[in-house]
Design an enzyme around this catalytic site. Structure first.
Site, PDB file in Angstrom:
ATOM      1  N   MET A  30      41.960  36.960  51.632  1.00 57.88           N
ATOM      2  CA  MET A  30      43.048  35.973  51.552  1.00 57.88           C
ATOM      3  C   MET A  30      43.839  35.951  52.861  1.00 57.88           C
ATOM      4  O   MET A  30      44.933  35.385  52.920  1.00 57.88           O
ATOM      5  CB  MET A  30      43.972  36.283  50.369  1.00 57.88           C
ATOM      6  N   HIS A  34      44.280  43.191  57.968  1.00 58.30           N
ATOM      7  CA  HIS A  34      44.631  44.542  58.432  1.00 58.30           C
ATOM      8  C   HIS A  34      43.331  45.334  58.589  1.00 58.30           C
ATOM      9  O   HIS A  34      42.233  44.795  58.359  1.00 58.30           O
ATOM     10  CB  HIS A  34      45.611  45.199  57.456  1.00 58.30           C
ATOM     11  N   GLU A  35      43.466  46.597  58.936  1.00 58.17           N
ATOM     12  CA  GLU A  35      42.279  47.437  59.192  1.00 58.17           C
ATOM     13  C   GLU A  35      41.353  47.535  57.974  1.00 58.17           C
ATOM     14  O   GLU A  35      40.146  47.718  58.121  1.00 58.17           O
ATOM     15  CB  GLU A  35      42.714  48.858  59.598  1.00 58.17           C
ATOM     16  N   HIS A  37      40.603  45.148  55.857  1.00 58.60           N
ATOM     17  CA  HIS A  37      39.703  43.986  55.891  1.00 58.60           C
ATOM     18  C   HIS A  37      38.622  44.171  56.971  1.00 58.60           C
ATOM     19  O   HIS A  37      37.450  43.875  56.754  1.00 58.60           O
ATOM     20  CB  HIS A  37      40.477  42.707  56.210  1.00 58.60           C
ATOM     21  N   GLN A  62      44.229  32.255  41.233  1.00 55.10           N
ATOM     22  CA  GLN A  62      44.342  33.653  40.827  1.00 55.10           C
ATOM     23  C   GLN A  62      45.784  34.147  40.820  1.00 55.10           C
ATOM     24  O   GLN A  62      46.037  35.322  40.559  1.00 55.10           O
ATOM     25  CB  GLN A  62      43.453  34.549  41.692  1.00 55.10           C
ATOM     26  N   GLY A 148      36.480  45.513  48.797  1.00 54.72           N
ATOM     27  CA  GLY A 148      37.136  46.808  48.912  1.00 54.72           C
ATOM     28  C   GLY A 148      37.303  47.495  47.564  1.00 54.72           C
ATOM     29  O   GLY A 148      37.588  46.852  46.552  1.00 54.72           O
ATOM     30  N   LYS A 150      39.721  49.239  46.985  1.00 51.25           N
ATOM     31  CA  LYS A 150      41.167  49.144  46.733  1.00 51.25           C
ATOM     32  C   LYS A 150      41.422  48.301  45.479  1.00 51.25           C
ATOM     33  O   LYS A 150      42.279  48.621  44.660  1.00 51.25           O
ATOM     34  CB  LYS A 150      41.831  48.515  47.963  1.00 51.25           C
ATOM     35  N   VAL A 177      41.068  51.898  52.869  1.00 58.31           N
ATOM     36  CA  VAL A 177      41.661  52.283  54.154  1.00 58.31           C
ATOM     37  C   VAL A 177      43.164  52.436  53.951  1.00 58.31           C
ATOM     38  O   VAL A 177      43.805  51.562  53.353  1.00 58.31           O
ATOM     39  CB  VAL A 177      41.352  51.230  55.244  1.00 58.31           C
ATOM     40  N   SER A 186      47.538  46.916  52.570  1.00 62.93           N
ATOM     41  CA  SER A 186      47.559  45.695  51.781  1.00 62.93           C
ATOM     42  C   SER A 186      48.364  44.656  52.542  1.00 62.93           C
ATOM     43  O   SER A 186      49.365  44.992  53.191  1.00 62.93           O
ATOM     44  CB  SER A 186      48.228  45.964  50.425  1.00 62.93           C
TER      45      SER A 186
HETATM   46  P1  AMP Z   1      42.678  40.447  49.967  1.00 63.50           P
HETATM   47  O1  AMP Z   1      42.818  39.730  51.267  1.00 63.50           O
HETATM   48  O2  AMP Z   1      43.846  41.333  49.649  1.00 63.50           O
HETATM   49  O3  AMP Z   1      42.256  39.556  48.836  1.00 63.50           O
HETATM   50  O4  AMP Z   1      41.478  41.460  50.173  1.00 63.50           O
HETATM   51  C1  AMP Z   1      40.234  41.009  50.630  1.00 63.50           C
HETATM   52  C2  AMP Z   1      39.244  42.136  50.535  1.00 63.50           C
HETATM   53  O5  AMP Z   1      39.698  43.245  51.300  1.00 63.50           O
HETATM   54  C3  AMP Z   1      39.070  42.645  49.100  1.00 63.50           C
HETATM   55  O6  AMP Z   1      37.700  42.965  48.878  1.00 63.50           O
HETATM   56  C4  AMP Z   1      39.924  43.886  49.088  1.00 63.50           C
HETATM   57  O7  AMP Z   1      39.527  44.843  48.132  1.00 63.50           O
HETATM   58  C5  AMP Z   1      39.713  44.401  50.494  1.00 63.50           C
HETATM   59  N1  AMP Z   1      40.801  45.293  50.878  1.00 63.50           N
HETATM   60  C6  AMP Z   1      42.126  45.024  50.831  1.00 63.50           C
HETATM   61  N2  AMP Z   1      42.833  46.102  51.214  1.00 63.50           N
HETATM   62  C7  AMP Z   1      41.931  47.077  51.498  1.00 63.50           C
HETATM   63  C8  AMP Z   1      42.043  48.438  51.934  1.00 63.50           C
HETATM   64  N3  AMP Z   1      43.218  49.008  52.153  1.00 63.50           N
HETATM   65  N4  AMP Z   1      40.902  49.125  52.126  1.00 63.50           N
HETATM   66  C9  AMP Z   1      39.688  48.551  51.910  1.00 63.50           C
HETATM   67  N5  AMP Z   1      39.524  47.277  51.485  1.00 63.50           N
HETATM   68  C10 AMP Z   1      40.626  46.558  51.296  1.00 63.50           C
END
Ligand code: AMP
Length: 290
Positions: A30, A34-35, A37, A62, A148, A150, A177, A186
């Site tokens: 989305m 960050h690291e 991603h 969502q 992730g 996470k 991470v 996050s």
């Molecule tokens: P998001 O942008 O928050 O929807 O996350 C996109 C993808 O990055 C999802 O598969 C998350 O699980 C993954 N992700 C987000 N934060 C982390 C993290 N700290 N470590 C590893 N993967 C992450």
């Protein structure tokens, strides 16, 4: 790095890569990267993907009423620079109207594993996630997609959907991470101001406390979960939403003696909702198989 803004452009890129014989890796996000991603991009490359596409789409379906869809952090220029530096080949950035044009009426619903945990607190959330990920899969035609750990329940939902709908895509889970102090990275951590940022450590502190007990021989799931919960319960700025022990593969509830357990926590720290988890015990072979 190619920028693709419509499903048709994404499909054309995927068809061209497939025609070249490339293995396509997909990293859905989305944005506000960050690291964590970027680690998913590395995992896709390590999985042998010669063509890696990332997606940036803040998916309205969502988010529930009163959640942070409007104020979700966005910074397209910064995200693109990060993805370019990470060696991504294409970025798919559809607009809301490209994904959900007038008349859209089709949704994907994964039942069992979407229930409870975040599914209880955020009705409709995983229906939105499954729908958008199905659409991303159909447009990007990946061989491999990386998510992730996470978002542990989300990963389980996507594994179930991929299997049940015969997508034939390999789903790879990537480790969490963390910041130096343990907080799981996050995009929403940007909401944590002042004392809340310090207080937010309580989630990971509790999970690490449970891990220390497990490593010392504790095998009672309720004791392990209780230790994780306590760190957040005793933090005055935090309010626990759930702390539960689940089977690492199926996410079914566990109690009593366990050889392996995933402990999942969700809490509000000030106004910010945070989630985290840890898996204790040996990983079961085939866990990553979709
Ligand atoms: P998001 O942008 O928050 O929807 O996350 C996109 C993808 O990055 C999802 O598969 C998350 O699980 C993954 N992700 C987000 N934060 C982390 C993290 N700290 N470590 C590893 N993967 C992450």
């Amino acid at each position: 790095m190619e920028l693709l803004r419509t499903p048709a452009a994404m499909r054309a890129w995927a068809d061209a890569r497939r025609a070249e014989g490339a293995r396509i890796g997909l990293v859905p996000t989305m944005g506000y990267l960050h690291e964590g991603h970027l680690s998913l991009v590395s995992v896709a490359k390590d999985a042998g993907c010669e063509a890696v596409a990332a997606t940036i789409f803040v998916n309205p379906t969502q988010f529930g009423v009163g959640e942070d869809f409007e104020k979700y952090p966005r910074d397209e220029a910064r995200d693109l620079a990060m993805l370019d530096a990470a060696g991504v080949d294409a970025v798919y950035l559809p607009g809301v109207k490209d994904m959900y044009p007038e008349g859209h009426q089709t949704f994907v619903e994964v039942t069992g594993v979407s229930r409870g945990l975040c599914g209880a607190a955020r009705p409709g959330h995983f229906r939105g996630v499954a729908t958008v990920v199905a659409k991303l899969f159909l447009a990007a035609k990946p061989h491999v997609a990386v998510f992730g750990e996470k978002d542990c329940q989300q990963l389980a939902v996507i594994r179930a959907m991929t299997r049940d709908l015969d997508f034939g895509i390999e789903i790879v889970g990537a480790p969490i991470v963390r910041e130096g102090d343990g907080l799981a990275m996050s995009s929403r951590n940007v909401y944590l101001k002042g004392e809340d940022r310090i207080a937010a450590r309580c989630l990971s502190r509790g999970l690490f406390r449970a891990k220390a007990l497990f490593d010392a021989g504790e095998r009672d799931a309720d004791t392990l979960v209780g230790a994780a919960r306590k760190e957040t319960e005793t933090e005055p700025r935090a309010k626990v939403e759930y702390a539960e022990g689940r089977d690492p593969v199926t996410l079914t509830p566990l109690s009593g003696r366990v050889d392996a357990v995933t402990i999942l926590v969700a809490a509000k720290v000030g106004p910010t909702r945070l989630i985290d988890n840890i898996t204790l015990g040996k990983m079961i072979p085939g866990r990553d198989a979709s």
